[in-house]
Each structure stands twice: as structure tokens, then as C-alpha cells.
Write an enzyme that holds these catalytic residues in place. Structure first.
Site: not given
Length: 482
Positions: A24, A111, A156-157, A278, A284, A286, A291, A318, A323, A326
Site C-alpha cells: 500500500s 492495526n 421551478t421546473h 474548441s 467557442k 466552454n 463542467e 481488522y 486497506q 485509503k
């Protein structure tokens, strides 16, 4: 060769595949500060209780300090054969100070060591995340003050509902983020118990002082049950749950930024700092930063789900399955931290197009509810009846292909003779937002009051509400920020 740290009963070393799946160190090496801090506290306690000599304590702490400096400088070589951060640090310590290093592991196990390290790391990370949330809140509050009188459509909506102020809209996210910080701090409070000294699972026969190590490491108290202490991962599950909710809030805001910055809306503009172009369409711009923030929730919720699945079938105490806790947690908390930083940058960067916002707020008969409220308030008409009358008024405006403000008093009277010319006072979007002065409402004065409250809370300094600018509707002709 078997592992010198634990391989006394093993005649040979692990298969290469076993080493690959078992190691690990590739990800848990980031726990080095917490691991060394825990070891220093443990060595101090062992000496205070007479389990170690003071000479050994001094030698161990000096050696650990040197190891820490090596790791921080980048000169430390991590070994996959030594599996994890604990063994890498201990092995290097033994190279530096000899046999005294072997006494450090008295009365503890990997542990309880890893549980301690991980708790310390998560606690540190929570503190960082809470500070980042506060920075984003302060950026939003500052921008909300600038836009306290900027009128935009409330949805709304995703349909025009009622006019609101942009400042009010931004403060909604300040409230959400306040709850996010609260959840993280709640998780921090619950995790702040020290597992160190629980050993492998049953405690230790040595006369240790767990209160001392807890105090040295900034924990409130030691854990009360050794089995629970080494098998508990609630602290990271709860932190990931809080992180997932926070990421969801950021994703919602990011989605709005994407929508608002589109040509169809044109409510805001993000500069070159937080947009990309772009490869084929030169026009463009973006909103890639927004995003990507919107997308980060996938890996954060995924980490929570992954760890829940890891933990759901594990008997006490344990198991090596743990393991897996993490790597996903590190990735998720890193993603949230980056998202908070990106969102803070975008809030400071965006330019509001006040004219476009106001124009959109006037569409869709957004002041219809104001008519209904006026009928109730001024003519004492029951709200349900007022709602029906207002619906007829809207239908007439649709038929005449005009807004509500374009109807004449004769048009209104054709629906209900009781209506008089006073109704025109409630038809503007400015009148609509100004009227909503109830606590928590969108009125500009309310926005400034709430912004001052949040500034006081976030900075620890008293702030008075900024006075209303009383600018003409739509703000600056160039759509810029005051």
C-alpha cells in the site's frame, strides 16, 4: 527472504503477485507526517510510563525527526517490499539508530497505528476543507452584496416562476455550504478519539497511558473499546458522506453556471481563466471548469459506495480488506478540495449580465403571483379565488401576446370589475422583489442584511449591511459588475 518486520514464522518471501496486491506504500505514503507524529507521541508515552528509557526516547525521536526531514526533502526512498508507510519509516529508523527502533513498536500494532494515522489525516483534511468552504462562502457573500439589486428569474421546473435577486440566489449556496461545513465538523468531533494503544485488537498488558498519547495527538480522549477502535472506519465513511453532499451542492451550482453562461441564457460570462476553446470551432468558450466540478461528484460518491461495500461484510476486528479504505478516500477528498478551489475562483471571476437577467425575469408572466397577492391584500378576495382570477388574466395576456404589464385597466376589468388602476404598481419585477421582505425573502434589503450576517460569522468581525445602491433597473449598460 521473508519480511524481516513480521516474517519470523515464514521460510520464504511472498510471491510477486502477493507483493503487488499487498503493498500500500504507493498511496499510504502520504500519511508520513501523521505516522511519525503518532510514533513520537507513542515513544514519549512509553518513556513516561517506564516501558522505554529516556535515552531510547530521545534517540527514537531524534531519528524520527531525521526521517521526517528526508521524506519532506524528497530524498527518502520508499520500498514496496516494506509494504506500507509504517514499515518504511520503521526500517529507515532502524538503519539510523539501531536496536532502539525495534522497541518503538512495543504496546502497539499496525492495526491501531494505521487507524490513528488515518484519523489524524482525515482530521487535518476536514480542517482544510472547512477553511476552503469558508473561502467559497465569503466569495459568494461578497458577490451577493454586489448583486443585491440585480433581478433575475427564479425558477421551478426550470420554468420562470417569480423574480428574485441574483444576490439572493447566490446566498442560497452560502446556506448550503454552511450545512456542509457543519456536517464535516460533526464528523470531526466524532472521530476525535485516539485508537493508539488498542494494539492488534485486545489492548496490551503493558502499563501504557492512552490518555497521554491522546492528549499529545490532540484527541479528546482514547477510544473505549479496543475491538471497535481498530475495526472502525465510520470516521471516513461519515466524512465521505458529508463530502458527497457538499459535492452535490457544488455540482448543482456548476450546472447553473453552465446554463447561465450559454448563449441561450447569457446571464454570466466566465473569463479565459476558467474556460477553454474548441479545436475546430473558434467561436467557442466552454465552461470546462464548471463542467469538471459537476463531474467530480461521481468519484466522491463512488468512494463512499466503494468503502461501504468493503465494510459491510467484515467481522470484527481488522481485516486486510480495510486497506482499500485509503486510496478511494484520498482521491475523493482531493477531488472535493480541488472542486472547492475551482468554484471559489469562478465566483470571483464571473461577470453578471444584469440586462439579460432582468429581461429574462420579465418573461413568462413572472409577476402573476404578485397580482394574486394584490387581489387578496387590497380587495380581500380569498387566495384560491384570486389564483383563479389571475389565471384568467394570464390567459388574456397570452391571447393578446403581451406581458402582464401590457394589459390595460379595461383588460383587467374585463376579468373582474373590482380591479382598479392600483394593480399596475405590482406588475414590475422591481416591485415584486422589493415586496418580498419576509425573513429569508429575496428583497434587496434582506440580501444585504443576510450578507452582513454571513460576513460577520465567516470573518469573526462585525459587519453592518451595505446600503442599497438604488440603481436603475438592469444595472450598468455594459452588463458588468459594480
Amino acid at each position: 527472504m521473508s519480511n524481516k518486520m513480521w516474517g519470523g514464522r515464514f521460510a520464504t518471501g511472498p510471491d510477486a503477485i502477493m507483493e503487488e496486491i499487498n503493498a500500500s506504500i504507493g498511496f499510504d505514503q502520504r500519511l508520513f507526517r501523521q505516522d511519525i507524529a503518532g510514533s513520537i507521541a507513542h515513544a514519549t508515552m512509553l518513556a513516561e510510563t517506564g516501558i522505554l528509557t529516556q535515552d531510547d526516547r530521545q534517540t527514537i525521536i531524534a531519528g524520527l525527526t531525521e526521517v521526517l526531514a528526508e521524506i519532506e526533502s524528497g530524498s527518502f526512498t520508499f520500498s514496496r517490499a516494506l509494504e506500507d508507510i509504517h514499515m518504511n519509516v520503521e526500517s529507515r529508523l532502524r538503519e539510523k539508530i539501531g536496536d532502539a527502533a525495534g522497541r518503538l513498536h512495543t504496546a502497539r500494532s499496525r492495526n491501531d497505528q494505521v487507524a490513528t494515522d488515518f484519523k489524524l489525516y482525515v482530521r487535518d483534511t476536514i480542517d482544510t476543507l472547512v477553511a476552503q468552504i469558508a473561502a467559497l462562502q465569503l466569495a459568494l457573500v461578497t458577490r451577493a452584496e454586489d448583486e443585491a439589486e440585480t433581478i433575475m428569474p427564479g425558477f421551478t421546473h426550470l420554468q420562470n416562476a417569480q423574480p428574485v435577486t441574483f444576490g439572493h440566489h447566490l446566498l442560497a449556496y452560502v446556506e448550503m455550504l454552511g450545512r456542509d461545513a457543519g456536517r464535516l465538523l460533526d464528523a470531526r468531533k466524532r472521530l476525535n478519539e485516539s485508537p493508539l494503544g488498542s494494539a492488534a485488537l485486545a489492548g496490551t498488558p503493558y502499563p501504557i497511558d492512552r490518555n497521554l498519547t491522546a492528549e499529545k495527538l490532540g484527541f479528546d480522549r482514547p477510544t473505549a473499546n479496543s475491538l471497535d477502535a481498530v475495526s472502525d472506519r465510520d470516521f471516513i465513511l461519515e466524512t465521505l458522506a458529508a463530502a458527497s453532499i457538499c459535492a452535490m451542492h457544488l455540482s448543482r451550482f456548476a450546472e447553473e453556471m453552465v446554463i447561465w453562461s450559454s448563449a441561450q441564457f447569457g446571464f454570466i460570462k466566465l473569463s479565459d481563466k476558467f474556460t477553454t476553446g474548441s479545436s475546430i470551432m473558434p467561436q467557442k468558450r466552454n465552461p470546462d471548469a464548471a463542467e469538471l466540478v459537476r463531474a467530480k461528484i461521481g468519484r466522491i460518491v463512488g468512494a463512499l459506495t466503494s468503502l461501504l461495500m468493503v465494510m459491510k461484510g467484515l467481522p470484527l476486528a481488522y481485516s486486510k480488506d480495510m486497506q482499500e479504505d485509503k486510496e478511494v478516500a484520498f482521491d475523493a477528498l482531493d477531488a472535493l478540495s480541488l472542486s472547492l478551489a475551482a468554484m471559489t475562483g469562478m465566483v470571483g471571476d464571473l461577470t453578471a449580465n444584469r440586462e439579460a437577467m432582468r429581461a429574462s425575469a420579465t418573461a413568462g408572466f413572472s409577476t402573476a403571483t404578485d397580482i394574486a397577492d394584490w387581489l387578496v391584500r387590497e380587495l380581500d378576495i380569498p387566495f384560491r379565488d384570486a389564483h383563479h382570477i389571475t389565471g384568467q388574466i394570464v390567459a388574456l395576456a397570452e391571447q393578446k401576446n403581451c406581458g402582464l404589464e401590457g394589459l390595460t385597466i379595461e383588460d383587467f376589468k374585463s376579468i373582474d370589475q373590482r380591479i382598479d388602476s392600483r394593480i399596475h404598481k405590482v406588475l414590475t419585477v422591481e416591485a415584486s422583489v422589493a415586496a418580498r421582505q419576509s425573513y429569508g425573502g429575496t428583497a434587496p434589503a434582506n440580501v444585504l442584511t443576510q450578507a452582513a450576517r454571513w460576513k460577520s460569522e465567516l470573518t469573526g468581525q462585525p459587519h453592518e449591511p451595505r446600503p442599497l445602491a438604488r440603481k436603475k433597473h438592469g444595472g450598468h449598460g455594459d452588463g458588468g459588475v459594480a
